[in-house]
Design a protein around this motif. Structure first.
Motif, PDB file in Angstrom:
ATOM      1  N   SER A  15       1.538  -6.975   1.864  1.00 24.79           N
ATOM      2  CA  SER A  15       1.856  -8.229   1.191  1.00 24.79           C
ATOM      3  C   SER A  15       3.078  -8.816   1.890  1.00 24.79           C
ATOM      4  CB  SER A  15       2.168  -7.984  -0.288  1.00 24.79           C
ATOM      5  OG  SER A  15       2.687  -9.161  -0.857  1.00 24.79           O
ATOM      6  N   THR A  16       2.874  -9.939   2.546  1.00 18.56           N
ATOM      7  CA  THR A  16       3.975 -10.567   3.275  1.00 18.56           C
ATOM      8  C   THR A  16       4.744 -11.567   2.411  1.00 18.56           C
ATOM      9  OG1 THR A  16       2.475 -12.247   4.130  1.00 18.56           O
ATOM     10  CG2 THR A  16       2.851 -10.290   5.498  1.00 18.56           C
ATOM     11  N   THR A  17       4.336 -11.716   1.150  1.00 15.47           N
ATOM     12  CA  THR A  17       5.014 -12.662   0.265  1.00 15.47           C
ATOM     13  C   THR A  17       6.222 -12.038  -0.409  1.00 15.47           C
ATOM     14  OG1 THR A  17       3.534 -12.079  -1.546  1.00 15.47           O
ATOM     15  CG2 THR A  17       2.909 -13.981  -0.171  1.00 15.47           C
ATOM     16  N   SER A  18       6.390 -10.736  -0.286  1.00 17.57           N
ATOM     17  CA  SER A  18       7.536 -10.080  -0.903  1.00 17.57           C
ATOM     18  C   SER A  18       8.489  -9.581   0.170  1.00 17.57           C
ATOM     19  CB  SER A  18       7.070  -8.909  -1.780  1.00 17.57           C
ATOM     20  OG  SER A  18       6.427  -7.949  -0.973  1.00 17.57           O
ATOM     21  N   SER A  19       9.727  -9.369  -0.231  1.00 14.44           N
ATOM     22  CA  SER A  19      10.712  -8.823   0.696  1.00 14.44           C
ATOM     23  C   SER A  19      11.356  -7.619   0.024  1.00 14.44           C
ATOM     24  CB  SER A  19      11.758  -9.879   1.016  1.00 14.44           C
ATOM     25  OG  SER A  19      12.701  -9.350   1.924  1.00 14.44           O
ATOM     26  N   VAL A  21       8.413  -6.114   2.863  1.00 13.21           N
ATOM     27  CA  VAL A  21       6.949  -6.141   2.918  1.00 13.21           C
ATOM     28  C   VAL A  21       6.424  -4.857   2.284  1.00 13.21           C
ATOM     29  CG1 VAL A  21       4.963  -6.191   4.455  1.00 13.21           C
ATOM     30  CG2 VAL A  21       6.965  -7.580   4.973  1.00 13.21           C
ATOM     31  N   LEU A  22       5.450  -4.985   1.372  1.00 12.22           N
ATOM     32  CA  LEU A  22       4.923  -3.831   0.643  1.00 12.22           C
ATOM     33  C   LEU A  22       3.458  -3.581   0.988  1.00 12.22           C
ATOM     34  CD1 LEU A  22       6.366  -4.627  -2.896  1.00 12.22           C
ATOM     35  CD2 LEU A  22       7.263  -2.999  -1.234  1.00 12.22           C
ATOM     36  N   CYS A  23       3.069  -2.328   0.900  1.00 11.31           N
ATOM     37  CA  CYS A  23       1.666  -1.951   1.052  1.00 11.31           C
ATOM     38  C   CYS A  23       1.019  -2.090  -0.320  1.00 11.31           C
ATOM     39  CB  CYS A  23       1.568  -0.517   1.567  1.00 11.31           C
ATOM     40  SG  CYS A  23      -0.127   0.037   1.781  1.00 11.31           S
ATOM     41  N   VAL A  24       0.055  -3.013  -0.463  1.00  6.26           N
ATOM     42  CA  VAL A  24      -0.555  -3.264  -1.763  1.00  6.26           C
ATOM     43  C   VAL A  24      -1.902  -2.571  -1.931  1.00  6.26           C
ATOM     44  CG1 VAL A  24       0.664  -5.429  -2.170  1.00  6.26           C
ATOM     45  CG2 VAL A  24      -1.511  -5.460  -0.940  1.00  6.26           C
ATOM     46  N   ASP A  25      -2.490  -2.110  -0.838  1.00  5.40           N
ATOM     47  CA  ASP A  25      -3.770  -1.416  -0.933  1.00  5.40           C
ATOM     48  C   ASP A  25      -3.880  -0.439   0.238  1.00  5.40           C
ATOM     49  OD1 ASP A  25      -6.315  -0.729  -1.809  1.00  5.40           O
ATOM     50  OD2 ASP A  25      -7.281  -2.358  -0.696  1.00  5.40           O
ATOM     51  N   GLU A  26      -4.378   0.771  -0.039  1.00  5.48           N
ATOM     52  CA  GLU A  26      -4.564   1.782   1.000  1.00  5.48           C
ATOM     53  C   GLU A  26      -6.015   2.206   1.058  1.00  5.48           C
ATOM     54  OE1 GLU A  26      -2.123   5.180   0.247  1.00  5.48           O
ATOM     55  OE2 GLU A  26      -0.311   4.215   0.966  1.00  5.48           O
ATOM     56  N   ARG A  27      -6.515   2.378   2.259  1.00  7.22           N
ATOM     57  CA  ARG A  27      -7.867   2.907   2.461  1.00  7.22           C
ATOM     58  C   ARG A  27      -7.766   4.082   3.425  1.00  7.22           C
ATOM     59  NH1 ARG A  27     -12.173  -1.264   1.138  1.00  7.22           N
ATOM     60  NH2 ARG A  27     -10.915  -2.748   0.004  1.00  7.22           N
ATOM     61  N   PRO A  28      -8.337   5.211   3.060  1.00  3.59           N
ATOM     62  CA  PRO A  28      -8.229   6.382   3.940  1.00  3.59           C
ATOM     63  C   PRO A  28      -9.011   6.191   5.241  1.00  3.59           C
ATOM     64  CG  PRO A  28      -9.684   6.852   2.089  1.00  3.59           C
ATOM     65  CD  PRO A  28      -9.095   5.491   1.843  1.00  3.59           C
ATOM     66  N   LEU A  29      -8.452   6.714   6.321  1.00  2.00           N
ATOM     67  CA  LEU A  29      -9.119   6.694   7.617  1.00  2.00           C
ATOM     68  C   LEU A  29      -9.564   8.111   7.941  1.00  2.00           C
ATOM     69  CD1 LEU A  29      -6.757   4.485   9.792  1.00  2.00           C
ATOM     70  CD2 LEU A  29      -8.988   3.880   8.911  1.00  2.00           C
ATOM     71  N   ASN A  30     -10.785   8.252   8.345  1.00  2.28           N
ATOM     72  CA  ASN A  30     -11.289   9.545   8.783  1.00  2.28           C
ATOM     73  C   ASN A  30     -11.419   9.512  10.295  1.00  2.28           C
ATOM     74  OD1 ASN A  30     -11.601  10.544   6.157  1.00  2.28           O
ATOM     75  ND2 ASN A  30     -13.523   9.423   5.926  1.00  2.28           N
TER      76      ASN A  30
END
Length: 157
Positions: A15-19, A21-30
């Protein structure tokens, strides 16, 4: 892409609208395959990136290289090399790029703990898990004692 504490990787939506910058969603990588890349140009190839090791049979803990060889130390205590084996006292045909051959220590019951070579790739020292030190390669300036010219991997006493 971010590494997690357990060694896995996740793809983060930021999310680039906050300061900050926060990770708002995570998806696992295999990851389908681990590989080690070598960066830099060589005299024989103009590409800047080379895949050094792409086999999943051994976990690599250390990479050692010089002008004419590359070596990998594995978590299981093996030492693999490609290119010119003279640094380990192995003479004959070079191991082709992309193929790896195991360096045989005189004592089959020891595991490689650490390995180092000089900057020209002329000789190496190998330390085993039992504390033994092995030398291999060229003995031009008496690195392994007097009276020897080329030494296969042998224990230093």
């Amino acid at each position: 892409i971010r590494a997690k504490k357990d060694g896995a990787f996740v793809l983060c939506k930021l999310s680039t609208t906050s300061s900050p910058v926060l990770c708002v969603d995570e998806r696992p990588l295999n990851l389908s395959q681990k590989s080690i890349l070598s960066l830099g140009k060589t005299k024989y190839d103009s590409r800047e990136t080379h895949t050094l090791y792409q086999q999943n049979s051994e976990e690599v803990v250390r990479v050692l290289s010089s002008r004419n060889f590359a070596a990998l130390q594995t978590a299981s205590g093996k030492l693999l090399y490609t290119g010119n084996g003279a640094v380990f006292g192995i003479t004959g045909k070079d191991v082709p790029r992309g193929e790896w051959k195991e360096v045989a220590l005189p004592d089959k019951n020891v595991k490689v703990q650490f390995c180092s070579s000089d900057n020209t790739g002329a000789f190496c020292l190998v330390v085993s898990d039992k504390g033994s030190v092995y030398f291999g390669g060229s003995n031009k300036k008496g690195e392994a004692g007097e009276g020897l010219s080329h030494v296969c991997i042998q224990e230093i006493h």
